[in-house]
Design an enzyme around this catalytic site. Structure first.
Site, PDB file in Angstrom:
ATOM      1  N   ASP A  66       0.821  -1.214   0.000  1.00 18.11           N
ATOM      2  CA  ASP A  66       0.000   0.000   0.000  1.00 18.11           C
ATOM      3  C   ASP A  66       0.853   1.262   0.000  1.00 18.11           C
ATOM      4  O   ASP A  66       2.082   1.191   0.119  1.00 18.11           O
ATOM      5  CB  ASP A  66      -0.957  -0.001   1.216  1.00 18.11           C
ATOM      6  CG  ASP A  66      -0.290  -0.518   2.495  1.00 18.11           C
ATOM      7  OD1 ASP A  66       0.952  -0.488   2.580  1.00 18.11           O
ATOM      8  OD2 ASP A  66      -1.015  -0.932   3.406  1.00 18.11           O
ATOM      9  N   ASN A  91      -7.584  -2.533  14.370  1.00 22.55           N
ATOM     10  CA  ASN A  91      -8.997  -2.705  13.985  1.00 22.55           C
ATOM     11  C   ASN A  91      -9.196  -3.866  13.014  1.00 22.55           C
ATOM     12  O   ASN A  91     -10.260  -4.003  12.418  1.00 22.55           O
ATOM     13  CB  ASN A  91      -9.537  -1.405  13.361  1.00 22.55           C
ATOM     14  CG  ASN A  91      -8.843  -1.049  12.048  1.00 22.55           C
ATOM     15  OD1 ASN A  91      -7.968  -1.776  11.587  1.00 22.55           O
ATOM     16  ND2 ASN A  91      -9.234   0.063  11.459  1.00 22.55           N
ATOM     17  N   HIS A 124      -7.480  -4.380  10.193  1.00 23.68           N
ATOM     18  CA  HIS A 124      -7.205  -4.152   8.772  1.00 23.68           C
ATOM     19  C   HIS A 124      -5.992  -4.956   8.305  1.00 23.68           C
ATOM     20  O   HIS A 124      -5.096  -5.303   9.080  1.00 23.68           O
ATOM     21  CB  HIS A 124      -7.086  -2.657   8.429  1.00 23.68           C
ATOM     22  CG  HIS A 124      -5.840  -1.967   8.876  1.00 23.68           C
ATOM     23  ND1 HIS A 124      -5.822  -0.636   9.229  1.00 23.68           N
ATOM     24  CD2 HIS A 124      -4.563  -2.376   9.020  1.00 23.68           C
ATOM     25  CE1 HIS A 124      -4.597  -0.284   9.555  1.00 23.68           C
ATOM     26  NE2 HIS A 124      -3.817  -1.317   9.437  1.00 23.68           N
ATOM     27  N   GLU A 150      -9.613  -1.393   5.295  1.00 21.17           N
ATOM     28  CA  GLU A 150     -10.239  -1.075   6.579  1.00 21.17           C
ATOM     29  C   GLU A 150     -11.530  -1.892   6.760  1.00 21.17           C
ATOM     30  O   GLU A 150     -12.041  -2.473   5.799  1.00 21.17           O
ATOM     31  CB  GLU A 150     -10.559   0.427   6.627  1.00 21.17           C
ATOM     32  CG  GLU A 150      -9.320   1.332   6.571  1.00 21.17           C
ATOM     33  CD  GLU A 150      -8.556   1.397   7.889  1.00 21.17           C
ATOM     34  OE1 GLU A 150      -8.441   0.382   8.602  1.00 21.17           O
ATOM     35  OE2 GLU A 150      -8.056   2.502   8.204  1.00 21.17           O
TER      36      GLU A 150
END
Ligand code: F6R
Length: 260
Positions: free
Chosen positions: A66, A135, A137, A142
């Site tokens: 990314d 979280n 991801h 996400e």
């Protein structure tokens, strides 16, 4: 899925590096890289093996997961620069063989499609190292990301931006809001996924990814759908897991012929 609880975070990094090195020795044409803190120990091990044991990356291409949108490539927190600083410039990887999604392209969707083509042309990615967000991801997919998504733009959640502010002088306003990331489907095309998670801040995410339901709300739960996954965790990151005794038993009784 194989889950290995190492004695320390440092041991998890070394083991991840050894697994990646084995793929390179077996002739991997492409390997997948991640940024952030989690893979740093693995990169140190790969650099050590290059220096001390002649491990060569001359025939390897690398693909980052990314990139932030809008950070110049020379910015210290651009993932293109991060991966060169922390890993690829320390081994015999040709700079032309180090790839990442272009977060400064005028046409980001076209750049995303181009990145997918580049991976397909050089792939398959033999081994992809992964971290996990608090979280859940994976890459910058996400919660809510399509489980079959391909490389595309995502908006970061407020929690991810807060988590990553530590890399931007703790100044949230400097953390970009958008990223270009390999999709969960793209990541799942790699032949071997190696996820590393350390520290108590990752315990809930690891438990959800490994033992919870497969759900877009926990993107890392796609690991459960993949035929070859190794999860490396230190005791703190393993703290939320239910089947710890079984994972330890399986590793202690691993058949001698079975590699990672
Ligand atoms: C990085 C990436 C992210 C990180 C994750 C964990 O390329 O794709 O998914 O792996 O945010 O970050 P660290 O390792 O810094 O805790």
């Amino acid at each position: 899925m194989e889950l290995v609880i190492t004695e320390s975070a440092a041991d998890a990094g070394v083991l991840a590096g050894r697994i990646m090195a084995d793929h390179v020795r077996r002739g991997a044409r492409a390997i997948g890289l991640a940024t952030g803190s989690s893979p740093l120990g693995a990169y140190r091990e790969l650099i050590r093996q290059h220096r001390d044991e002649g491990l060569s990356f001359a025939a390897v291409r690398t693909f980052n997961l990314d990139e932030y949108i809008g950070l110049p490539p020379a910015h210290p927190q651009s993932y293109s620069r991060f991966i060169r600083d922390e890993f690829t410039s320390h081994v015999d990887l040709l700079d032309a063989n180090v790839h990442g999604p272009d977060g400064n392209a005028a046409d980001i969707p076209a750049a995303a499609a181009e990145y997918e083509r580049a991976i397909a042309d050089s792939g398959p990615i033999a081994v992809q190292i992964l971290g996990i967000g608090a979280n859940g991801h994976l890459g910058f997919n996400e919660p809510g990301s399509s489980l079959r998504s391909r490389t595309r733009v995502k908006t970061l959640t407020p929690t991810t931006r807060e988590d990553n502010a530590r890399f931007f002088d703790d100044d949230l306003s400097q953390v970009p809001t958008h990223v270009i990331t390999q999709g969960l489907g793209t990541i799942g095309d790699a032949e071997h996924l190696v996820m590393i998670a350390t520290g108590s801040g990752k315990a809930d995410a690891v438990a959800a990814a490994v033992e919870g339901p497969v759900s877009a709300f926990c993107p890392a739960s796609i690991l459960q759908m993949h035929p070859h996954v190794t999860v490396l965790v230190d005791p703190d990151a393993a703290a939320g897991l239910q089947a710890v005794d079984y994972y330890r038993f399986a590793v202690a009784n691993k058949p001698s012929w079975q590699s990672f």
